[in-house]
Design a protein around this motif. Structure first.
Motif, PDB file in Angstrom:
ATOM      1  N   SER A 167       0.836  -1.205   0.000  1.00  0.00           N
ATOM      2  CA  SER A 167       0.000   0.000   0.000  1.00  0.00           C
ATOM      3  C   SER A 167       0.864   1.246   0.000  1.00  0.00           C
ATOM      4  O   SER A 167       0.567   2.218  -0.711  1.00  0.00           O
ATOM      5  N   MET A 168       1.925   1.230   0.772  1.00  0.00           N
ATOM      6  CA  MET A 168       2.841   2.374   0.801  1.00  0.00           C
ATOM      7  C   MET A 168       3.523   2.551  -0.557  1.00  0.00           C
ATOM      8  O   MET A 168       3.641   3.669  -1.068  1.00  0.00           O
ATOM      9  N   GLU A 169       3.962   1.462  -1.142  1.00  0.00           N
ATOM     10  CA  GLU A 169       4.665   1.525  -2.429  1.00  0.00           C
ATOM     11  C   GLU A 169       3.781   2.087  -3.538  1.00  0.00           C
ATOM     12  O   GLU A 169       4.288   2.681  -4.502  1.00  0.00           O
ATOM     13  N   SER A 170       2.473   1.927  -3.411  1.00  0.00           N
ATOM     14  CA  SER A 170       1.559   2.342  -4.479  1.00  0.00           C
ATOM     15  C   SER A 170       1.127   3.803  -4.366  1.00  0.00           C
ATOM     16  O   SER A 170       0.491   4.328  -5.292  1.00  0.00           O
ATOM     17  N   LEU A 171       1.444   4.476  -3.257  1.00  0.00           N
ATOM     18  CA  LEU A 171       0.984   5.851  -3.076  1.00  0.00           C
ATOM     19  C   LEU A 171       1.646   6.793  -4.071  1.00  0.00           C
ATOM     20  O   LEU A 171       2.844   6.724  -4.331  1.00  0.00           O
ATOM     21  N   LYS A 172       0.832   7.702  -4.598  1.00  0.00           N
ATOM     22  CA  LYS A 172       1.324   8.726  -5.515  1.00  0.00           C
ATOM     23  C   LYS A 172       1.471  10.052  -4.767  1.00  0.00           C
ATOM     24  O   LYS A 172       0.983  10.195  -3.643  1.00  0.00           O
ATOM     25  N   ASP A 173       2.125  11.011  -5.392  1.00  0.00           N
ATOM     26  CA  ASP A 173       2.266  12.333  -4.793  1.00  0.00           C
ATOM     27  C   ASP A 173       0.893  12.893  -4.436  1.00  0.00           C
ATOM     28  O   ASP A 173      -0.044  12.838  -5.251  1.00  0.00           O
ATOM     29  N   GLY A 174       0.779  13.402  -3.236  1.00  0.00           N
ATOM     30  CA  GLY A 174      -0.483  13.987  -2.811  1.00  0.00           C
ATOM     31  C   GLY A 174      -1.408  13.014  -2.116  1.00  0.00           C
ATOM     32  O   GLY A 174      -2.435  13.425  -1.556  1.00  0.00           O
ATOM     33  N   GLU A 175      -1.103  11.728  -2.142  1.00  0.00           N
ATOM     34  CA  GLU A 175      -1.921  10.734  -1.443  1.00  0.00           C
ATOM     35  C   GLU A 175      -1.346  10.477  -0.059  1.00  0.00           C
ATOM     36  O   GLU A 175      -0.145  10.604   0.175  1.00  0.00           O
ATOM     37  N   GLY A 176      -2.223  10.082   0.872  1.00  0.00           N
ATOM     38  CA  GLY A 176      -1.799   9.871   2.246  1.00  0.00           C
ATOM     39  C   GLY A 176      -2.492   8.700   2.899  1.00  0.00           C
ATOM     40  O   GLY A 176      -2.754   7.682   2.251  1.00  0.00           O
ATOM     41  N   ILE A 177      -2.841   8.865   4.183  1.00  0.00           N
ATOM     42  CA  ILE A 177      -3.324   7.714   4.952  1.00  0.00           C
ATOM     43  C   ILE A 177      -4.704   7.226   4.497  1.00  0.00           C
ATOM     44  O   ILE A 177      -5.030   6.059   4.685  1.00  0.00           O
ATOM     45  N   GLY A 178      -5.504   8.108   3.880  1.00  0.00           N
ATOM     46  CA  GLY A 178      -6.804   7.655   3.369  1.00  0.00           C
ATOM     47  C   GLY A 178      -6.637   6.659   2.238  1.00  0.00           C
ATOM     48  O   GLY A 178      -7.239   5.582   2.241  1.00  0.00           O
ATOM     49  N   SER A 179      -5.804   7.013   1.279  1.00  0.00           N
ATOM     50  CA  SER A 179      -5.534   6.109   0.158  1.00  0.00           C
ATOM     51  C   SER A 179      -4.835   4.846   0.656  1.00  0.00           C
ATOM     52  O   SER A 179      -5.121   3.741   0.195  1.00  0.00           O
ATOM     53  N   PHE A 180      -3.924   5.041   1.593  1.00  0.00           N
ATOM     54  CA  PHE A 180      -3.191   3.902   2.164  1.00  0.00           C
ATOM     55  C   PHE A 180      -4.154   2.894   2.776  1.00  0.00           C
ATOM     56  O   PHE A 180      -4.043   1.685   2.539  1.00  0.00           O
ATOM     57  N   LYS A 181      -5.123   3.389   3.537  1.00  0.00           N
ATOM     58  CA  LYS A 181      -6.069   2.485   4.211  1.00  0.00           C
ATOM     59  C   LYS A 181      -6.928   1.729   3.206  1.00  0.00           C
ATOM     60  O   LYS A 181      -7.120   0.515   3.338  1.00  0.00           O
ATOM     61  N   VAL A 182      -7.422   2.425   2.210  1.00  0.00           N
ATOM     62  CA  VAL A 182      -8.238   1.749   1.191  1.00  0.00           C
ATOM     63  C   VAL A 182      -7.430   0.641   0.520  1.00  0.00           C
ATOM     64  O   VAL A 182      -7.932  -0.471   0.284  1.00  0.00           O
ATOM     65  N   ARG A 183      -6.177   0.922   0.230  1.00  0.00           N
ATOM     66  CA  ARG A 183      -5.350  -0.063  -0.473  1.00  0.00           C
ATOM     67  C   ARG A 183      -4.968  -1.240   0.412  1.00  0.00           C
ATOM     68  O   ARG A 183      -4.649  -2.317  -0.108  1.00  0.00           O
ATOM     69  N   LEU A 184      -5.004  -1.054   1.720  1.00  0.00           N
ATOM     70  CA  LEU A 184      -4.786  -2.211   2.598  1.00  0.00           C
ATOM     71  C   LEU A 184      -5.792  -3.314   2.295  1.00  0.00           C
ATOM     72  O   LEU A 184      -5.430  -4.490   2.185  1.00  0.00           O
ATOM     73  N   PHE A 185      -7.057  -2.936   2.167  1.00  0.00           N
ATOM     74  CA  PHE A 185      -8.102  -3.928   1.870  1.00  0.00           C
ATOM     75  C   PHE A 185      -7.856  -4.564   0.507  1.00  0.00           C
ATOM     76  O   PHE A 185      -7.973  -5.788   0.351  1.00  0.00           O
ATOM     77  N   ASP A 186      -7.512  -3.753  -0.470  1.00  0.00           N
ATOM     78  CA  ASP A 186      -7.244  -4.286  -1.807  1.00  0.00           C
ATOM     79  C   ASP A 186      -6.075  -5.272  -1.777  1.00  0.00           C
ATOM     80  O   ASP A 186      -6.122  -6.335  -2.411  1.00  0.00           O
ATOM     81  N   ASN A 187      -5.021  -4.914  -1.061  1.00  0.00           N
ATOM     82  CA  ASN A 187      -3.821  -5.748  -1.075  1.00  0.00           C
ATOM     83  C   ASN A 187      -3.984  -7.026  -0.256  1.00  0.00           C
ATOM     84  O   ASN A 187      -3.351  -8.036  -0.574  1.00  0.00           O
ATOM     85  N   VAL A 188      -4.819  -6.998   0.764  1.00  0.00           N
ATOM     86  CA  VAL A 188      -5.153  -8.248   1.449  1.00  0.00           C
ATOM     87  C   VAL A 188      -6.014  -9.115   0.543  1.00  0.00           C
ATOM     88  O   VAL A 188      -5.796 -10.325   0.405  1.00  0.00           O
ATOM     89  N   PHE A 189      -6.988  -8.501  -0.105  1.00  0.00           N
ATOM     90  CA  PHE A 189      -7.881  -9.234  -1.007  1.00  0.00           C
ATOM     91  C   PHE A 189      -7.108  -9.900  -2.147  1.00  0.00           C
ATOM     92  O   PHE A 189      -7.404 -11.028  -2.547  1.00  0.00           O
ATOM     93  N   ASN A 190      -6.112  -9.189  -2.676  1.00  0.00           N
ATOM     94  CA  ASN A 190      -5.362  -9.683  -3.837  1.00  0.00           C
ATOM     95  C   ASN A 190      -4.095 -10.452  -3.476  1.00  0.00           C
ATOM     96  O   ASN A 190      -3.363 -10.891  -4.375  1.00  0.00           O
ATOM     97  N   LEU A 191      -3.824 -10.627  -2.190  1.00  0.00           N
ATOM     98  CA  LEU A 191      -2.609 -11.325  -1.766  1.00  0.00           C
ATOM     99  C   LEU A 191      -2.572 -12.742  -2.336  1.00  0.00           C
ATOM    100  O   LEU A 191      -3.573 -13.464  -2.308  1.00  0.00           O
ATOM    101  N   THR A 192      -1.412 -13.136  -2.849  1.00  0.00           N
ATOM    102  CA  THR A 192      -1.248 -14.484  -3.398  1.00  0.00           C
ATOM    103  C   THR A 192      -0.247 -15.273  -2.578  1.00  0.00           C
ATOM    104  O   THR A 192       0.559 -14.710  -1.827  1.00  0.00           O
ATOM    105  N   THR A 193      -0.290 -16.582  -2.756  1.00  0.00           N
ATOM    106  CA  THR A 193       0.679 -17.438  -2.059  1.00  0.00           C
ATOM    107  C   THR A 193       2.094 -17.133  -2.537  1.00  0.00           C
ATOM    108  O   THR A 193       3.044 -17.169  -1.747  1.00  0.00           O
ATOM    109  N   ASP A 194       2.239 -16.799  -3.807  1.00  0.00           N
ATOM    110  CA  ASP A 194       3.575 -16.467  -4.325  1.00  0.00           C
ATOM    111  C   ASP A 194       4.126 -15.208  -3.673  1.00  0.00           C
ATOM    112  O   ASP A 194       5.324 -15.118  -3.385  1.00  0.00           O
TER     113      ASP A 194
END
Length: 270
Positions: free
Chosen positions: A232-259
């Protein structure tokens, strides 16, 4: 690494079994806990009335108890639910949020431990030291305790309570009293978002509800949140902060793979 292969397999089990996880939790973060449970592939139930908690626990695969927003009504429900979970032999996870900040919190944790057999207790260094009966300076719900002797404290408490102890921090420590896992995934921004600790407890409940090795299940949950935080941190763009970070936490857990667990997991096993 063999331990990462094992943890990756635990993720498969969660998604195949979709365990039902009952929460009696913090109303500040209850929606986040429900959504992170769904994101990992489990199903949440949020019920805290004493008239239904025992019946609800009879339907589920794990129970998560979080004392973040305490009141007398839910304390009674926690005890009833925990005892029913013990009768059924399903895992019970305790998140002793803010223990030591007030007498009510400390006394409640003692009551819960005296009445319920926990499978996992997860907290920061201050919380785990206080559960172990040590004196600690309190700073709200954040940890202000030294990490000196952390591993031995965790191992001793694990043996005393016969459960897995997880200390979360810059380096996470997870032990069943004999085995010790050190996990180092994550990012400091996780500490700037309300609820990441509560959500980690929900992930622990999800993994434990689908897997019988509670040490490895707890490690899997902690590593899952850590990897999601990094991505989530790696995906943040300039001007984005903890709101975007939090939303992406859910996305990155949802999309997490065994690899990804095998490739990104930072864990040492003793």
């Amino acid at each position: 690494m063999e331990v990462l292969n094992s943890i990756a397999n635990l993720l498969k089990n969660v998604r195949e079994k979709s365990p039902l996880v009952h929460h009696i939790t913090n109303y500040v973060t209850v929606n986040d806990c429900a959504n992170i449970t769904l994101a990992i592939g489990a199903s949440p139930i949020m019920a805290d009335d004493k008239k239904e908690v025992e019946q609800m626990v009879s339907l589920v695969s794990a129970l998560v108890i979080n004392i973040g927003t305490l009141n007398e009504r839910t304390i009674e429900s926690m005890v009833l639910a925990g005892k029913k979970a013990n009768e059924r032999g399903i895992p019970v996870i305790l998140d002793p949020v803010g223990i030591g900040a007030t007498t009510l919190r400390t006394d409640t944790v003692r009551t819960l431990i005296n009445n319920i057999k926990f499978s996992v207790i997860k907290g920061n260094m201050s919380e785990i030291k206080l559960v172990a009966g040590e004196k600690v300076e309190i700073k709200g719900v954040d940890s202000a305790a030294s990490e000196e002797g952390a591993v031995q404290i965790a191992k001793d408490l694990s043996k005393q309570l016969n459960c897995v102890i997880a200390i979360t921090g810059a380096k996470d420590i997870i032990t069943d009293g004999d085995r010790v896992l050190y996990a180092q995934n994550g990012h400091k921004l996780l500490g700037r978002v309300t609820g990441t600790g509560c959500m980690t407890a929900s992930l622990i409940g999800s993994y434990c509800g689908a897997n019988k090795d509670y040490l490895m299940a707890t490690a899997a949950a902690v590593i899952t949140m850590g990897i999601a935080g990094e991505k989530s941190m790696e995906s943040l763009k300039d001007g984005e902060g903890i709101g975007s970070f939090k939303v992406r936490l859910f996305d990155n857990v949802f999309n997490l793979t065994t690899d990804e667990i095998k490739e990104r997991g930072k864990v040492r096993y003793e």
